[in-house]
Each structure stands twice: as structure tokens, then as C-alpha cells.
Design an enzyme around this catalytic site. Structure first.
Site, mmCIF file in Angstrom:
data_model
loop_
_atom_site.group_PDB
_atom_site.id
_atom_site.type_symbol
_atom_site.label_atom_id
_atom_site.label_comp_id
_atom_site.label_asym_id
_atom_site.label_seq_id
_atom_site.Cartn_x
_atom_site.Cartn_y
_atom_site.Cartn_z
ATOM 1 N N SER A 43 0.815 -1.202 0.000
ATOM 2 C CA SER A 43 0.000 0.000 0.000
ATOM 3 C C SER A 43 0.863 1.272 0.000
ATOM 4 O O SER A 43 1.702 1.428 -0.874
ATOM 5 C CB SER A 43 -0.940 -0.067 1.204
ATOM 6 O OG SER A 43 -1.939 0.880 1.114
ATOM 7 N N HIS A 88 -7.398 -5.588 -0.608
ATOM 8 C CA HIS A 88 -6.235 -4.918 -0.018
ATOM 9 C C HIS A 88 -5.570 -5.654 1.143
ATOM 10 O O HIS A 88 -4.357 -5.732 1.220
ATOM 11 C CB HIS A 88 -6.681 -3.530 0.447
ATOM 12 C CG HIS A 88 -5.605 -2.504 0.354
ATOM 13 N ND1 HIS A 88 -5.069 -2.086 -0.845
ATOM 14 C CD2 HIS A 88 -4.962 -1.808 1.309
ATOM 15 C CE1 HIS A 88 -4.152 -1.182 -0.614
ATOM 16 N NE2 HIS A 88 -4.050 -0.990 0.682
ATOM 17 N N ASP A 120 -9.626 -5.293 -5.017
ATOM 18 C CA ASP A 120 -9.044 -4.227 -4.198
ATOM 19 C C ASP A 120 -9.619 -2.875 -4.600
ATOM 20 O O ASP A 120 -9.412 -2.409 -5.718
ATOM 21 C CB ASP A 120 -7.526 -4.246 -4.409
ATOM 22 C CG ASP A 120 -6.764 -3.458 -3.360
ATOM 23 O OD1 ASP A 120 -7.342 -2.490 -2.810
ATOM 24 O OD2 ASP A 120 -5.603 -3.807 -3.096
#
Ligand SMILES: *[C@@H]1O[C@H](CO)[C@@H](O)[C@H](O)[C@H]1NC(C)=O
Ligand SMILES: *[C@@H]1O[C@H](CO)[C@@H](O)[C@H](O)[C@H]1NC(C)=O
Length: 415
Positions: free
Chosen positions: A187, A390, A357
Site C-alpha cells: 500500500s 487490499h 481491491d
């Protein structure tokens, strides 16, 4: 209107982890219980350091280390020098640095069982593992002179995580091991690496980089909450939260969530999916452990910067909002961009992203891959995982088989 709605979609980003508070304990945010002055505290922060609570308990060695940045932040770093059964005869273990994302800390790599957690898997596979904790997180809330209770402590964005935290930690690991480092980012941990590499920085000390759920462009980020968040965030995010610490366990964020959750269209029991996308493979026990340690604070300015990234569709430094302020900070009226096409074409990259995601949206990953289209064949590996969202990349029970084994072979190919 489009611009506004894009901007507002980012607001979701700031929610993505705080919402899990509600999954475990929806009532404090929703109910009428009076908030304590400390805000919505679920549990106390872990009394032990990350080594003690996440590594040593499984029989691994672990060292707690402090690294001070050029601008005075004291960062907590953990080193796992060998596998559970000692060094296994591996000499010159190659260093790997793990860099977490926003609103979490290094504990994020240690939430599952040792057989499922990337940090420990790497240690057991012959690597010398280093875990970063960026400024503002529980164990890196320290500075040589600034108090974390003062707004000055929180005057930074991911620009500084890229230009101060990352170089300090990389220089330290490089100096300790006398070896180039393999990098793993998740991320925001991918964004700061890409930003640095695009400026030609750190590349001389990094051997290869594995990027999980990469975040660079954010304009396609989609979450069902976007429209609703927009209703409550008319204009500047800073009007609501002030320009200081963004504490997901604090009063302001709690109040904001309370308002959102009062809307019948929002299902606060499934906000995690609403925001990160539908994670396929999380273990409920892991989510519990996660809640004991996260979410962590970051700076409000960091969120404003991320909001700018969504709004503008380009990757640039923090925009001070006026020509004059930008000139004062950068010498030019517009914030300089990070041009990802400038990442050297022969730099080994492994990119893995998920079809579910909603933060690292496949369309935005496509834009990133387009920037890298001239990358040398064989130096860029891309993995697309249809079912992953995610959090699956760090907490998924299938992540070892699906992702981590591939990371290890990638590192071996690029020794
Ligand atoms: C989920 O976590 C619990 C507790 O750590 C563990 O006992 C269980 O085996 C895990 N389940 C899976 C599918 O990994
Ligand atoms: C980024 O760099 C590439 C070549 O390195 C150049 O062709 C492109 O125009 C640059 N993009 C921007 C937005 O400056």
C-alpha cells in the site's frame, strides 16, 4: 463535480482501517455512550514492543533498534536475524526490509501464524528481516525535540516518509549488513518506494522491490462510501480534523464515523469490505489481533496529500494550495511531480495486485504499469490475483502459497 466526487472518494482512504473498529465493537461509535477524553479506545496499546509480542513468542530472535531521521524523528525498527531454528548454515543472509502502509505499523507483517506471516516466512527462508515503523505509529511517536502532542510533530506527508524515513532506515540496514537490500512494500509502502526510485534515490542500496497492492495513482479508487462521505466533507478535510494528528481512535474520527453509520445506506458491520474491497481470505482471529494493534495514527496533512493524489490524477509532492506557498517550498508555482517513468528500466520489480481491491484499483495499477512499459523484459514481474483485496496481501491465510512463495523466488532470481 467530478473533481469534487473524486476528492471525496479519498476520504474513504482515511476510513479504511478505522472502520474495523466498528466491526469488532460497533456500539461505541454508534451508540450514545459518552466518549472518553481519550476517544474511542478499544484496548490499550500493546505494552510490549513488536519483537516481544509478535516474534520472540514464536521462538525467533529479534532486536529492537532505534533509527533517527535527518529531521529528528526516532523510528522503531525490528530485526529478525535468522529463522526459528537458527541460521541453518546460511551465511550472509540477504537483508529484506518490510515497509507497511498507512494507518498500520510493522506489526502488520506478524498477525498470522509463523507459517503464514511474511516476516517469519522470510526469516525461515534464509533472509535477514528488517521491519520499518514510520513516523507517528505507536512505537515511532518520538522525536529528538518535538512533542507528539504538538501540531509541529505532525507537519509532514508521505513526501517526508519517502524523503526522510525511508532513507534513514535503508542507510542503517545497508550499513549494518554491508549488503544491498530487498524491499517489500504494501500500500503506502509501495508509493514511497516508487516516489524515491523515480528520483533516482535509494536505488543504489536496493537490490529489488516487491510491491503488494501498489498505490501510486488513486483516481479510480472506488468504494461504496464515496458519495456519502462527500456529503459530510464539504471542502477541506482539515476543517474537520485540524492540521495535526489524525488519530483513528480519537474523538473527531469517532464522531465522523458515528454520523456516517447513522445513515441507513451504510452497513457499518461490513465497512471493511466497503472500503478495502472484499477480502477473500482473512482469518477472524487475525482480524482480532489486528484490532488490538491497529489502527495507528498518521498526520492529517498526509491525508490531505493523498486526497490531492486522487483529485489530481498525478503523483506530485504536497500542494500548498497557492502559487506563493509552493514557490516558497519548491521554488516553483506547482508541486514537482514524481515521474515513475524515470525508474531505471533494469531495476528488478515484482508487482502483485488484486481484482477485488478498491484502494489499489486495477485501473490505477494499469496506469502504473503503463509508466513502466519500457521496463526491461525480465526485470518486471506482474501478478494479478482475481480474488484478492487490499488486506489479503498481508493477512490472507492463502497469501503464502499465492504470493509469498513468488516473492521469495523473485528475490532468489535477483540475488
Ligand atoms: C486462524 O487463526 C487461528 C488462531 O491463530 C488458528 O488456530 C487457525 O488455524 C487459523 N485458521 C486458518 C485457516 O489459518
Ligand atoms: C516522464 O518522463 C518520461 C521519460 O523519462 C517523459 O517522456 C514524460 O514526458 C515525463 N512525464 C511527465 C508528466 O513529465
Amino acid at each position: 463535480m467530478l473533481v469534487v466526487s473524486k476528492l471525496m472518494k479519498t476520504i474513504n482512504l482515511l476510513l479504511w482501517v478505522c472502520v474495523v473498529l466498528l466491526i469488532q465493537q460497533p456500539n461505541p461509535a454508534l451508540g450514545s455512550r459518552k466518549l472518553s477524553s481519550d476517544g474511542l479506545i478499544i484496548t490499550n496499546p500493546p505494552p510490549l514492543g513488536i519483537c516481544a509480542s509478535g516474534v520472540i513468542i514464536y521462538g525467533y530472535k529479534c532486536q529492537e533498534i532505534d533509527v533517527t531521521t535527518e529531521d529528528g524523528y526516532i523510528l522503531s525498527v525490528q530485526r529478525i536475524p535468522e529463522g526459528r531454528n537458527g541460521d541453518g548454515g546460511v551465511k550472509n543472509r540477504q537483508p529484506v526490509l518490510l515497509q507497511h502502509g498507512v494507518l498500520v505499523d510493522g506489526m502488520t507483517w506478524l498477525l498470522n501464524s509463523p507459517e503464514q506471516s511474511l516476516a517469519l516466512i522470510l526469516a525461515d527462508n534464509g533472509f535477514d528481516v528488517w521491519i520499518a515503523n514510520t513516523r507517528g505509529t505507536s512505537f515511532s511517536r518520538r522525536h529528538v525535540s518535538l512533542d507528539p502532542d504538538s501540531p509541529e510533530f505532525w507537519d509532514w506527508t508521505w513526501d517526508e516518509i519517502a524523503s526522510r524515513d525511508l532513507p534513514a532506515i535503508i542507510a542503517f540496514v545497508f550499513q549494518q549488513t554491508s549488503q544491498k537490500i530487498h524491499y517489500v512494500g504494501h500500500s503506502l509502502g509501495t508509493l514511497i518506494a516508487l516516489a524515491s526510485f523515480s528520483e533516482g534515490k535509494q536505488i543504489d542500496k536496493i537490490k529489488s522491490a516487491a510491491l503488494l497492492s501498489p498505490i501510486a495513482y488513486l483516481s479510480h479508487m472506488t468504494t461504496p462510501l464515496g458519495v456519502l462521505a462527500a456529503k459530510y466533507f464539504v471542502g477541506e478535510i482539515t476543517v474537520v480534523f485540524g492540521l495535526a494528528e489524525f488519530n483513528p481512535k480519537g474523538d473527531e474520527v469517532g464522531r465522523f464515523l458515528k454520523v456516517l453509520c447513522a445513515d441507513p445506506k451504510v452497513d457499518c458491520y461490513d465497512l471493511m469490505s466497503a472500503i478495502t474491497g472484499k477480502n477473500c481470505c482473512l482469518n477472524a482471529s487475525t482480524v482480532d489481533i489486528f484490532l488490538r494493534n491497529e489502527p495507528q495514527s498518521t498526520s492529517t496533512k498526509n491525508f490531505v496529500h493523498l486526497a490531492q493524489t486522487v483529485r489530481d490524477g498525478v503523483l506530485a509532492k504536497y500542494d500548498y494550495g497557492t502559487r506563493a506557498f509552493n514557490v516558497e517550498h519548491y521554488g516553483v508555482p506547482k508541486p514537482p511531480i514524481y515521474n515513475l517513468s524515470n525508474i531505471p528500466n533494469d531495476f528488478p520489480l515484482f508487482i502483485t495486485y488484486g481484482g477485488q481491491d478498491s484502494l489499489s484499483d486495477p485501473n490505477d495499477v494499469a496506469t502504473l504499469l503503463d509508466d513502466l512499459k519500457l521496463h526491461d523484459e525480465g526485470k518486471l514481474s506482474v501478478q494479478y490475483i482475481k480474488d484478492y483485496a487490499h488486506a489479503d496481501f498481508i493477512m490472507g491465510v492463502t497469501a503464502k502459497d499465492v504470493v509469498y512463495d513468488k516473492i521469495i523466488s523473485f528475490f532468489h532470481r535477483n540475488q
